[in-house]
Design an enzyme around this catalytic site. Structure first.
Site, PDB file in Angstrom:
ATOM      1  N   GLY A  41       0.830  -1.208   0.000  1.00 16.33           N
ATOM      2  CA  GLY A  41       0.000   0.000   0.000  1.00 16.33           C
ATOM      3  C   GLY A  41       0.860   1.251   0.000  1.00 16.33           C
ATOM      4  O   GLY A  41       0.671   2.166  -0.832  1.00 16.33           O
ATOM      5  N   ALA A  42       1.818   1.294   0.918  1.00 16.40           N
ATOM      6  CA  ALA A  42       2.667   2.480   1.030  1.00 16.40           C
ATOM      7  C   ALA A  42       3.503   2.681  -0.232  1.00 16.40           C
ATOM      8  O   ALA A  42       3.696   3.811  -0.690  1.00 16.40           O
ATOM      9  CB  ALA A  42       3.562   2.339   2.258  1.00 16.40           C
ATOM     10  N   ASN A  43       3.979   1.569  -0.808  1.00 13.23           N
ATOM     11  CA  ASN A  43       4.761   1.700  -2.051  1.00 13.23           C
ATOM     12  C   ASN A  43       3.901   2.341  -3.152  1.00 13.23           C
ATOM     13  O   ASN A  43       4.371   3.184  -3.921  1.00 13.23           O
ATOM     14  CB  ASN A  43       5.221   0.320  -2.547  1.00 13.23           C
ATOM     15  N   THR A 254      11.561  -6.106  -6.917  1.00 12.05           N
ATOM     16  CA  THR A 254      10.664  -5.837  -5.779  1.00 12.05           C
ATOM     17  C   THR A 254       9.899  -4.542  -6.010  1.00 12.05           C
ATOM     18  O   THR A 254      10.499  -3.523  -6.359  1.00 12.05           O
ATOM     19  CB  THR A 254      11.484  -5.692  -4.467  1.00 12.05           C
ATOM     20  N   ALA A 255       8.606  -4.580  -5.796  1.00 13.06           N
ATOM     21  CA  ALA A 255       7.734  -3.404  -5.867  1.00 13.06           C
ATOM     22  C   ALA A 255       7.507  -2.873  -7.284  1.00 13.06           C
ATOM     23  O   ALA A 255       6.930  -1.802  -7.454  1.00 13.06           O
ATOM     24  CB  ALA A 255       8.241  -2.275  -4.960  1.00 13.06           C
ATOM     25  N   ALA A 256       7.926  -3.637  -8.301  1.00 12.12           N
ATOM     26  CA  ALA A 256       7.638  -3.194  -9.679  1.00 12.12           C
ATOM     27  C   ALA A 256       6.116  -3.140  -9.886  1.00 12.12           C
ATOM     28  O   ALA A 256       5.583  -2.204 -10.496  1.00 12.12           O
ATOM     29  CB  ALA A 256       8.271  -4.134 -10.681  1.00 12.12           C
ATOM     30  N   GLY A 257       5.424  -4.146  -9.331  1.00 10.84           N
ATOM     31  CA  GLY A 257       3.959  -4.155  -9.440  1.00 10.84           C
ATOM     32  C   GLY A 257       3.344  -2.969  -8.712  1.00 10.84           C
ATOM     33  O   GLY A 257       2.324  -2.415  -9.151  1.00 10.84           O
ATOM     34  N   ASP A 258       3.964  -2.556  -7.617  1.00 11.95           N
ATOM     35  CA  ASP A 258       3.448  -1.396  -6.867  1.00 11.95           C
ATOM     36  C   ASP A 258       3.686  -0.102  -7.653  1.00 11.95           C
ATOM     37  O   ASP A 258       2.821   0.785  -7.672  1.00 11.95           O
ATOM     38  CB  ASP A 258       4.132  -1.308  -5.495  1.00 11.95           C
ATOM     39  N   SER A 288      11.510   1.322 -12.022  1.00 10.91           N
ATOM     40  CA  SER A 288      11.666   0.918 -10.610  1.00 10.91           C
ATOM     41  C   SER A 288      12.563  -0.320 -10.483  1.00 10.91           C
ATOM     42  O   SER A 288      13.233  -0.510  -9.469  1.00 10.91           O
ATOM     43  CB  SER A 288      10.300   0.651  -9.962  1.00 10.91           C
TER      44      SER A 288
HETATM   45  O1  RIB Z   1       5.458  -5.453  -3.310  1.00 15.99           O
HETATM   46  C1  RIB Z   1       6.655  -5.344  -2.610  1.00 15.99           C
HETATM   47  C2  RIB Z   1       6.390  -5.259  -1.142  1.00 15.99           C
HETATM   48  O2  RIB Z   1       5.896  -6.489  -0.685  1.00 15.99           O
HETATM   49  C3  RIB Z   1       7.620  -5.002  -0.299  1.00 15.99           C
HETATM   50  O3  RIB Z   1       7.884  -3.638  -0.145  1.00 15.99           O
HETATM   51  C4  RIB Z   1       7.303  -5.723   0.990  1.00 15.99           C
HETATM   52  O4  RIB Z   1       7.135  -4.878   2.072  1.00 15.99           O
HETATM   53  C5  RIB Z   1       6.061  -6.561   0.712  1.00 15.99           C
HETATM   54  O5  RIB Z   1       4.966  -5.969   1.253  1.00 15.99           O
END
Ligand code: RIB
Length: 311
Positions: A41-43, A254-258, A288
């Site tokens: 969520g935060a990302n 990591t977090a590319a989807g976010d 990202s």
């Molecule tokens: O989508 C990546 C995130 O998944 C990371 O930042 C981690 O905290 C998990 O929630």
């Protein structure tokens, strides 16, 4: 400025990047470590804010150093944190992340305060700040309780606010039908789309099949991301469109989807067409991946626009 409200998780990520991800019982020596703010969520909130969105986050952190750091980070990004609560009883969510030399990751999350994000928190955000009814778009994921997500979707329907679900982490038991029918848009990756539909999604054709099933269950727009294979965009009316991925030097996925979901929300809230918003999101997600970490890897608007003009 377009107003984006994210209801979701906030974690602190402890990341080690090394040659390989150890198998059970194995120890791998020789990695580099970073700690940075994360949580799906935060990302997504940070991604949208860095791209120019006016963002508010509804979340919970613990009463600890990590929670304080997370809130300070949101403030630096000019995210409205009036509804980021400090939980008195649970610690800030922690994610342990291992990244290998191919930029693939493995993540384990201790949810902590995220587990306590409640329907009442969302009601309070509406009662005190009208955060739901005045949003141009709502964004939700699956790292906080299902009741809270369903309640948010109910409020979105009541106020006629579009709602995007990023169904991550993958819903191994599917999703409730009454939730799906309230969504404006769902954005699974191939694994999540497979869990949701039973179709083994591995390319554009199988993604089309999965999209049809999701439309039949009531979701208006379906976007399925397929990594290097690109993205399928289906509005349920016209023939689905396949868009290519961009090619980048991958460091950490990591977090590319976010990054994708945050950028998509920002683009749609600004009034871009679905296809234009997805192109914007593909570029943000691609950029990202070129940096290590979650929130620290989110690109700025200038970086995304420069990259789009080069493509
Ligand atoms: O989508 C990546 C995130 O998944 C990371 O930042 C981690 O905290 C998990 O929630």
């Amino acid at each position: 400025m377009a107003k984006i409200v994210v209801v979701g998780s906030s974690n602190t990520d402890m990341v080690i990047k090394s040659r390989t991800i150890p198998r059970p019982g194995e120890t791998v020596i020789g990695g580099t470590f970073v700690s940075n703010a994360g949580g799906k969520g935060a990302n997504q909130a940070v991604a949208a804010a860095r791209l120019g969105g006016n963002v508010a986050l509804i979340a919970r952190v613990g009463k600890d150093m990590f929670g304080e750091e997370a809130k300070a980070g949101f403030q630096r990004e000019e995210i409205d944190i009036s509804c980021v609560k400090t939980d008195e009883t649970a610690a800030t969510g922690i994610a342990l992340i291992l990244v290998d030399e191919k930029a693939e990751n493995s993540i384990s999350v201790a949810s902590g305060a995220n587990e306590n994000l409640s329907p009442a928190d969302v009601d309070e955000a509406e009662e005190k700040f009208s955060l739901i009814s005045t949003a141009d778009i709502l964004v939700v994921q699956l790292e906080t309780p299902m009741d809270t997500l369903k309640h948010t979707a109910d409020l979105a329907a009541r106020f006629g606010v579009p709602i995007i679900l990023d169904p991550a982490p993958a819903p191994q038991n599917g999703l409730p039908e009454d939730l799906l029918s309230r969504l404006t848009l769902i954005k699974p990756n191939e694994t999540e789309a497979s869990f949701l539909t039973g179709v083994e999604v591995r390319d554009i054709d199988s993604a089309k099949e999965a999209a049809k099933i999701l439309h039949a269950r009531g979701v208006r727009q379906v976007i399925i991301t397929l990594g290097k294979e690109g993205v399928l965009v289906s509005d349920g009316i016209s023939e689905p469109t396949a868009l290519p991925a961009i090619s980048v030097q991958a460091v950490d996925s990591t977090a590319a989807g976010d990054a994708f979901s945050g950028a998509l929300a920002c683009g749609l809230a600004e009034g871009k067409s679905l296809i234009e918003a997805v192109k914007f999101a593909i570029t943000a997600a691609g950029l990202s991946v070129t940096k290590l970490g979650a929130q620290q890897s989110m690109p700025t608007r200038e970086e995304v626009e420069r990259k789009m003009s080069e493509e």
